[in-house]
Structure formats: C-alpha cells, structure tokens
Write a protein that holds these residues in place. Structure first.
Motif, PDB file in Angstrom:
ATOM      1  N   VAL A   2       0.966  -1.146  -0.042  1.00  0.00           N
ATOM      2  CA  VAL A   2       0.064   0.016   0.020  1.00  0.00           C
ATOM      3  C   VAL A   2       0.663   1.297  -0.077  1.00  0.00           C
ATOM      4  O   VAL A   2       0.581   2.305  -0.703  1.00  0.00           O
ATOM      5  CB  VAL A   2      -1.051   0.113   1.118  1.00  0.00           C
ATOM      6  N   GLY A   3       1.969   1.201   0.676  1.00  0.00           N
ATOM      7  CA  GLY A   3       2.781   2.245   0.863  1.00  0.00           C
ATOM      8  C   GLY A   3       3.514   2.662  -0.493  1.00  0.00           C
ATOM      9  O   GLY A   3       3.704   3.608  -1.073  1.00  0.00           O
ATOM     10  N   ILE A   4       3.894   1.579  -1.365  1.00  0.00           N
ATOM     11  CA  ILE A   4       4.606   1.656  -2.259  1.00  0.00           C
ATOM     12  C   ILE A   4       3.698   2.129  -3.331  1.00  0.00           C
ATOM     13  O   ILE A   4       3.956   2.939  -4.313  1.00  0.00           O
ATOM     14  CB  ILE A   4       5.318   0.501  -2.773  1.00  0.00           C
ATOM     15  N   LEU A  60      10.710  12.687  -7.963  1.00  0.00           N
ATOM     16  CA  LEU A  60      11.215  11.510  -8.822  1.00  0.00           C
ATOM     17  C   LEU A  60      12.323  10.988  -7.810  1.00  0.00           C
ATOM     18  O   LEU A  60      12.534   9.705  -7.906  1.00  0.00           O
ATOM     19  CB  LEU A  60      11.578  11.806 -10.039  1.00  0.00           C
ATOM     20  N   ALA A  61      13.038  11.714  -7.523  1.00  0.00           N
ATOM     21  CA  ALA A  61      14.253  11.019  -6.554  1.00  0.00           C
ATOM     22  C   ALA A  61      13.788  10.416  -5.293  1.00  0.00           C
ATOM     23  O   ALA A  61      14.264   9.410  -4.863  1.00  0.00           O
ATOM     24  CB  ALA A  61      15.344  12.260  -6.136  1.00  0.00           C
ATOM     25  N   LEU A  62      12.713  10.803  -4.685  1.00  0.00           N
ATOM     26  CA  LEU A  62      12.194  10.281  -3.469  1.00  0.00           C
ATOM     27  C   LEU A  62      11.452   9.014  -3.907  1.00  0.00           C
ATOM     28  O   LEU A  62      11.457   8.025  -3.392  1.00  0.00           O
ATOM     29  CB  LEU A  62      11.250  11.153  -2.823  1.00  0.00           C
ATOM     30  N   LEU A  63      10.879   9.059  -5.227  1.00  0.00           N
ATOM     31  CA  LEU A  63      10.270   7.701  -5.593  1.00  0.00           C
ATOM     32  C   LEU A  63      11.408   6.598  -5.762  1.00  0.00           C
ATOM     33  O   LEU A  63      11.317   5.451  -5.526  1.00  0.00           O
ATOM     34  CB  LEU A  63       9.420   8.127  -6.929  1.00  0.00           C
ATOM     35  N   LEU A  64      12.514   7.001  -6.395  1.00  0.00           N
ATOM     36  CA  LEU A  64      13.595   6.041  -6.517  1.00  0.00           C
ATOM     37  C   LEU A  64      14.279   5.701  -5.116  1.00  0.00           C
ATOM     38  O   LEU A  64      14.449   4.604  -5.183  1.00  0.00           O
ATOM     39  CB  LEU A  64      14.822   6.769  -7.585  1.00  0.00           C
ATOM     40  N   VAL A  65      14.230   6.888  -4.376  1.00  0.00           N
ATOM     41  CA  VAL A  65      14.936   6.311  -3.098  1.00  0.00           C
ATOM     42  C   VAL A  65      14.100   5.322  -2.279  1.00  0.00           C
ATOM     43  O   VAL A  65      14.515   4.595  -1.579  1.00  0.00           O
ATOM     44  CB  VAL A  65      15.175   7.737  -2.165  1.00  0.00           C
ATOM     45  N   THR A  66      12.993   5.397  -2.512  1.00  0.00           N
ATOM     46  CA  THR A  66      11.970   4.475  -1.922  1.00  0.00           C
ATOM     47  C   THR A  66      12.144   3.378  -2.080  1.00  0.00           C
ATOM     48  O   THR A  66      12.015   2.058  -1.373  1.00  0.00           O
ATOM     49  CB  THR A  66      10.388   4.990  -2.378  1.00  0.00           C
TER      50      THR A  66
END
Length: 143
Positions: free
Chosen positions: A4-6, A72-78
C-alpha cells in the motif's frame, strides 16, 4: 502495508512530479511573456497593471522543477536506499514550499488552467502523500 505504501508513493510522487513540472513550465512561459511586455512598458505601468517580476517567475520555475525532480528522486529512493527516505522527503517538501512562496499570485484566465502557485500547492500535497507512502513502505520493510 508495504505494498500500500509503495503504491501510494508511486502514484502520488509521479503526480507531484508532473504537476510541479507543468507549473514550472507555465511559470517560465509567463516569465517570457511578461519580460517581453516589460521592454515596452515602464516600471510604473507594470506596477499599475499588477504584473510580477519576470525574474521572480523564472526563479520560481527553477525551484519548481527542482521540486519535481525531488519527487522523482524520492520515488527512486523509496526502492533503492530506504534509509534516505526521510532526508529526500524533507528536501522535496522544502522545495515545494519555497516554490509556493516564490510564485506570485497570477490570474491566468479562464482557459489557461491553474496558476503556477496553485500547481505548486497541489504538488506539495501530492508530495506529502507520496512521502507518507514512502515512509509507510520503509517502516513496513524495517519490521
């Protein structure tokens, strides 16, 4: 809860990046248009017409695109470095807030869509929800 978080992070952060980049593009376009008008009008006429500074619009556009790239960087870091999620989320949110403060309130007209400041507010809300999803995914993987 991890999935759900992803999903929340992916949808909201992609949305934030698109809205932020669109607002930045609109700000740069308005800056060029107002810059062309500034060559013809005097400073008093521009102030009387309520036109903002083209430099402020351009700076807001630069910060807005940095915020979009931050989303976008936060998405990648996730997915890659979960220990950096909180840091990147903070930087992204700070850039969104700075963009809101830099963008002047402009009436873009009924056919032009949202003003850049309104788009920055929407990008901030989406980035906040995406950061919450990223933190939820990080927390679920830590346990």
């Amino acid at each position: 809860m991890k999935i759900v978080g992803i999903i929340l992070a992916a949808l909201m952060l992609l949305g934030s990046a698109v809205v932020g980049a669109t607002g930045s593009n609109k700000s740069m376009d308005l800056s060029a248009e107002i810059g062309a008008a500034a060559e013809v009008l005097s400073a008093e006429q521009m102030e009387a017409a309520g036109l903002p500074s083209p430099a402020r619009l351009k700076l807001g556009g630069i910060v807005g695109i940095i915020a979009a790239l931050g989303a976008l960087a936060l998405l990648l870091v996730t997915f890659v470095q979960r220990d950096k999620v909180l840091l990147v989320a903070g930087v992204t949110m700070a850039c969104c807030i700075l963009a809101i403060l830099l963008y002047p309130g402009i009436d873009t007209g009924p056919t032009e869509g949202m003003a850049p400041r309104t788009q920055a507010v929407v990008a901030l809300l989406l980035a906040g929800l995406g950061a919450a999803g990223a933190l939820l995914a990080k927390r679920a993987s830590d346990t």
